[in-house]
Scaffold this motif. Sequence first.
Motif, mmCIF file in Angstrom:
data_model
loop_
_atom_site.group_PDB
_atom_site.id
_atom_site.type_symbol
_atom_site.label_atom_id
_atom_site.label_comp_id
_atom_site.label_asym_id
_atom_site.label_seq_id
_atom_site.Cartn_x
_atom_site.Cartn_y
_atom_site.Cartn_z
ATOM 1 N N ILE A 1 3.287 -4.068 4.700
ATOM 2 C CA ILE A 1 3.973 -3.414 3.582
ATOM 3 C C ILE A 1 5.078 -4.336 3.073
ATOM 4 N N CYS A 2 5.668 -3.979 1.943
ATOM 5 C CA CYS A 2 6.696 -4.845 1.369
ATOM 6 C C CYS A 2 7.985 -4.738 2.191
ATOM 7 N N PRO A 3 8.844 -5.759 2.118
ATOM 8 C CA PRO A 3 10.081 -5.743 2.918
ATOM 9 C C PRO A 3 10.943 -4.517 2.658
ATOM 10 N N GLU A 4 10.976 -4.048 1.401
ATOM 11 C CA GLU A 4 11.784 -2.864 1.081
ATOM 12 C C GLU A 4 11.292 -1.639 1.842
ATOM 13 N N CYS A 5 9.974 -1.428 1.860
ATOM 14 C CA CYS A 5 9.415 -0.297 2.598
ATOM 15 C C CYS A 5 9.631 -0.482 4.093
ATOM 16 N N GLY A 6 9.602 -1.736 4.535
ATOM 17 C CA GLY A 6 9.849 -2.027 5.946
ATOM 18 C C GLY A 6 11.233 -1.564 6.347
ATOM 19 N N PRO B 1 0.807 -1.222 0.000
ATOM 20 C CA PRO B 1 0.000 0.000 0.000
ATOM 21 C C PRO B 1 0.840 1.272 0.000
ATOM 22 N N LYS B 2 2.117 1.139 0.307
ATOM 23 C CA LYS B 2 2.981 2.324 0.361
ATOM 24 C C LYS B 2 3.580 2.669 -0.995
ATOM 25 N N CYS B 3 4.254 1.686 -1.615
ATOM 26 C CA CYS B 3 4.947 1.978 -2.879
ATOM 27 C C CYS B 3 4.207 1.393 -4.067
ATOM 28 N N LYS B 4 3.100 0.686 -3.799
ATOM 29 C CA LYS B 4 2.232 0.110 -4.849
ATOM 30 C C LYS B 4 2.910 -0.992 -5.645
HETATM 31 ZN ZN LIG Z 1 6.560 -1.030 -0.582
#
Ligand SMILES: [Zn+2]
Length: 116
Positions: free
Chosen positions: A98-103, A77-80
Motif C-alpha cells: 500500500i502507499c506510505p500514507e496508508c501505511g 489498493p486501499k485509497c486508489k
Molecule cells: Zn493508500
Amino acid sequence: MSYIGICEYVIGIIHDKDIWYYVGEKDANGKCLRANEQYSSFLVDAKRYDDEDVLREELETLPKTLTYKILELQRCPKCKKEFTEHPALSREDNETEICPECGVREAVEAYERHNQ
Ligand SMILES: [Zn+2]
C-alpha cells in the motif's frame, strides 16, 4: 486476488530535496509547453510510460544538467491513489503493498486500537 503492482513509469527530476515529474513536451491538447513548464511537482501531471525502454530513449534526449530518476508508478489498493515512493506493507495481511500514507494510517489505527 487482484494484484495491481507496477504498471507504468514516470521520469522524476531531483530538485533539491524534492522530486519533480517530467510532463513531456506537449500537453494533452498537443500544445508545446515552454521549457520551464516541462516539469511539475504534481505526479498527476507526469508523463506516463508503459514501456521502460521508451522511457530510457526519451531520457537520453533530456538536458544532462539535471538529475533524473526512473520512478515506478503504483496504485494503492486501499485509497486508489497513485504513488511512486517505496510501498508499505499492509498490516491487514502482511503482503499487500500500500502507499506510505496508508501505511502510516494503519500504524496509527493499530496504535489507537491497542490503547483503547
Ligand atoms: Zn493508500
